[in-house]
Design an enzyme around this catalytic site. Sequence first.
Site, short mmCIF file in Angstrom:
data_model
loop_
_atom_site.label_atom_id
_atom_site.label_comp_id
_atom_site.label_asym_id
_atom_site.label_seq_id
_atom_site.Cartn_x
_atom_site.Cartn_y
_atom_site.Cartn_z
N LYS A 156 14.10 -10.21 -39.28
CA LYS A 156 13.37 -10.47 -38.02
C LYS A 156 13.94 -9.49 -36.99
O LYS A 156 14.98 -9.72 -36.38
CB LYS A 156 13.63 -11.92 -37.59
CG LYS A 156 12.52 -12.57 -36.80
CD LYS A 156 12.20 -11.89 -35.51
CE LYS A 156 13.24 -12.09 -34.46
NZ LYS A 156 13.11 -11.14 -33.32
N GLY A 203 23.23 -9.53 -31.69
CA GLY A 203 22.48 -9.58 -30.44
C GLY A 203 23.36 -10.16 -29.35
O GLY A 203 24.60 -10.03 -29.39
N SER A 204 22.75 -10.83 -28.39
CA SER A 204 23.51 -11.32 -27.24
C SER A 204 24.31 -12.57 -27.60
O SER A 204 23.98 -13.30 -28.56
CB SER A 204 22.53 -11.65 -26.10
OG SER A 204 21.66 -12.67 -26.52
N VAL A 207 22.26 -16.02 -27.51
CA VAL A 207 21.42 -16.31 -28.68
C VAL A 207 22.28 -16.50 -29.92
O VAL A 207 22.05 -17.40 -30.73
CB VAL A 207 20.37 -15.20 -28.89
CG1 VAL A 207 19.57 -15.46 -30.16
CG2 VAL A 207 19.43 -15.10 -27.69
N GLY A 208 23.31 -15.68 -30.07
CA GLY A 208 24.18 -15.75 -31.25
C GLY A 208 24.80 -17.13 -31.40
O GLY A 208 24.91 -17.67 -32.50
N GLU A 225 27.28 -11.22 -34.58
CA GLU A 225 27.96 -10.15 -33.85
C GLU A 225 27.29 -10.04 -32.49
O GLU A 225 26.08 -9.84 -32.41
CB GLU A 225 27.84 -8.82 -34.61
CG GLU A 225 28.66 -8.76 -35.88
CD GLU A 225 30.13 -9.02 -35.63
OE1 GLU A 225 30.62 -8.75 -34.51
OE2 GLU A 225 30.80 -9.51 -36.55
N GLU A 350 28.98 -8.98 -19.77
CA GLU A 350 28.43 -7.72 -20.23
C GLU A 350 27.17 -7.39 -19.42
O GLU A 350 26.28 -8.24 -19.32
CB GLU A 350 28.06 -7.85 -21.71
CG GLU A 350 27.40 -6.63 -22.30
CD GLU A 350 26.85 -6.89 -23.71
OE1 GLU A 350 26.00 -7.79 -23.88
OE2 GLU A 350 27.28 -6.19 -24.64
N GLU A 429 31.59 -7.98 -40.83
CA GLU A 429 30.57 -7.33 -41.65
C GLU A 429 30.95 -5.89 -41.94
O GLU A 429 31.95 -5.39 -41.46
CB GLU A 429 29.16 -7.44 -41.05
CG GLU A 429 28.93 -7.05 -39.65
CD GLU A 429 27.48 -7.28 -39.23
OE1 GLU A 429 26.60 -7.54 -40.07
OE2 GLU A 429 27.23 -7.16 -38.03
P1 NAD Z 1 19.00 -10.66 -28.04
O1 NAD Z 1 20.06 -11.67 -28.26
O2 NAD Z 1 18.09 -10.85 -26.90
O3 NAD Z 1 18.07 -10.56 -29.34
C1 NAD Z 1 18.62 -10.33 -30.62
C2 NAD Z 1 17.66 -10.85 -31.66
O4 NAD Z 1 17.58 -12.27 -31.60
C3 NAD Z 1 16.22 -10.36 -31.49
O5 NAD Z 1 15.68 -10.08 -32.75
C4 NAD Z 1 15.55 -11.54 -30.84
O6 NAD Z 1 14.15 -11.56 -31.00
C5 NAD Z 1 16.22 -12.69 -31.55
N1 NAD Z 1 16.17 -13.99 -30.88
C6 NAD Z 1 15.96 -14.25 -29.56
N2 NAD Z 1 16.05 -15.59 -29.33
C7 NAD Z 1 16.31 -16.19 -30.52
C8 NAD Z 1 16.54 -17.53 -30.93
N3 NAD Z 1 16.50 -18.55 -30.07
N4 NAD Z 1 16.81 -17.77 -32.23
C9 NAD Z 1 16.90 -16.75 -33.12
N5 NAD Z 1 16.68 -15.45 -32.79
C10 NAD Z 1 16.40 -15.17 -31.51
O7 NAD Z 1 19.74 -9.21 -27.96
P2 NAD Z 1 19.11 -7.77 -27.67
O8 NAD Z 1 18.73 -7.67 -26.23
O9 NAD Z 1 18.08 -7.44 -28.70
O10 NAD Z 1 20.38 -6.83 -27.95
C11 NAD Z 1 21.37 -6.56 -26.99
C12 NAD Z 1 22.61 -7.39 -27.27
O11 NAD Z 1 23.06 -7.16 -28.60
C13 NAD Z 1 23.80 -7.02 -26.40
O12 NAD Z 1 24.43 -8.19 -25.96
C14 NAD Z 1 24.71 -6.23 -27.34
O13 NAD Z 1 26.07 -6.24 -26.98
C15 NAD Z 1 24.46 -6.93 -28.62
N6 NAD Z 1 24.82 -6.09 -29.76
C16 NAD Z 1 25.93 -6.44 -30.48
C17 NAD Z 1 26.32 -5.64 -31.55
C18 NAD Z 1 27.52 -5.99 -32.38
O14 NAD Z 1 27.59 -5.57 -33.53
N7 NAD Z 1 28.48 -6.75 -31.86
C19 NAD Z 1 25.57 -4.50 -31.90
C20 NAD Z 1 24.45 -4.20 -31.13
C21 NAD Z 1 24.07 -5.01 -30.09
#
Ligand code: NAD
Length: 451
Positions: A156, A203-204, A207-208, A225, A350, A429
């Site tokens: 996804k 991701g953020s 959400v994580g 992550e 962040e 990972e």
């Molecule tokens: P985000 O958390 O908004 O989205 C990440 C993913 O989660 C997307 O695919 C989104 O559609 C999905 N999502 C949103 N709500 C959800 C829910 N309730 N349940 C399940 N999935 C859901 O993040 P973003 O804006 O796409 O990315 C930026 C963030 O990612 C930053 O905080 C950045 O630091 C982080 N990031 C971390 C790493 C790492 O390896 N630590 C690498 C790259 C980015």
Amino acid sequence: MSVVESRSPQSPADVVASVPAAGAEGVAGAVRRARAAQGAWAGANAAERGAALGRAADAVAGAAGELAALVVREVGKPVTEAKGEVARAVAILRYHAQQVFDPVGAVHEPSVSGLSYTRRRPRGVAGLITPWNFPLAIPLWKAAPALAFGNAVVLKPAPQAVACALHLAELLALPDDLFQVVPGGAEEGTALVDAADVVSFTGSAAVGRKVAVAAASRGVQAQAEMGGQNAAIVLDDANLEAAAAQIAAAAFGYAGQKCTATKRVITVGNAAEVRDALAAAVSKLAVGDPSDPGTAVGPLIGQAARDRVLSAAAGGRVLAGGEALDRDGWFAAPTLVDGVPGDHVLACDEVFGPICLVQDAGSVEEALALANGVRYGLVSAVYTRDLDRALEVSGRLDTGLVKVNSPTSGVDFYLPFGGEKDSSYGPREQGKAAQEFYTSVRTVTLAPAGS
Ligand code: NAD
């Protein structure tokens, strides 16, 4: 049926993709098909799985130019970095194509007679949820090991990067239903966590955390992550010019939109010199059209992201940048800020964009307290020529990765990757660590008949 649309951040009128969202039922169907396909894939021998990943690597390498152009267009990554990401995607696939031959268990002495052994088995369907900022590398550093060890994958991707994910799936050309992409947002992400056998999220933090809780409530393994608020500590014996050039690139390359971007620079008794060196390094960064090979800083992903950067800058003393560029697209100048109160967003959270906070410490002790005094713990850097101080500081930094005289940004695909505190949840990972996550261990006791 709702639609997933991505637009080019440098030219928001340019619609890159517009595809139907999978919906929760579409996700459930994809997981069912993946589960049906997974048995044959797991039953194939290791050489066959490795060969399929090797062919996928060749296909990605063969399409390198068009893939890099799509990454530039869809997520605004400067082309030099986009080409680097494609090369990394190929390397990840080749690495895991060989990893299929790694040992899958160990032989132990039996308690009576015969032998006891362990053997790793795939978990089933891996549900992968990914952000937009590394639209090829992150899906692949999760999918390649999952596939190598016999799992099927349902991905996804972030809506902002849906075209990259769909194109990648076509290129990989794996057997039917083994690697499926489900376009969508939170609804589809939630549905995938509700159905997959193992979940890997990037991701953020907000959400994580939800993903980790939902997976745990089903008894399913998960890793998440998340964000970073990464500090670079510059000691008074550092090579200032080299440090400033690295920090500028790590803070502002790809408009600071990397989890490993430098978000804070901590001076230690050299406040004025570090500011001067940083200002000089930042002024050398080319900002503009991401398809120009000379560009280091392209646009932000969207308007809300840019607004957040500009409003964060307004709360401090702006040393450089602090404004939007007067052109089409979501551009902001690389922004250095100091003098914010301790509860300011730049000091506590962040801000995912081209903005970096300068903080001053009177001692190494104080610098460590500042560096560690945040909720995140992904990566940190220390700049010094003194090996003793490098060892001491790196040993006391509360982050999953520590870089000495190296930028916070940049991750090696063959090394374990992950952070501490709110930056990560679950096992590391990448590299060898991936085998543990995408498999579970069966312990077998084998005794002679009649023993
Ligand atoms: P985000 O958390 O908004 O989205 C990440 C993913 O989660 C997307 O695919 C989104 O559609 C999905 N999502 C949103 N709500 C959800 C829910 N309730 N349940 C399940 N999935 C859901 O993040 P973003 O804006 O796409 O990315 C930026 C963030 O990612 C930053 O905080 C950045 O630091 C982080 N990031 C971390 C790493 C790492 O390896 N630590 C690498 C790259 C980015």
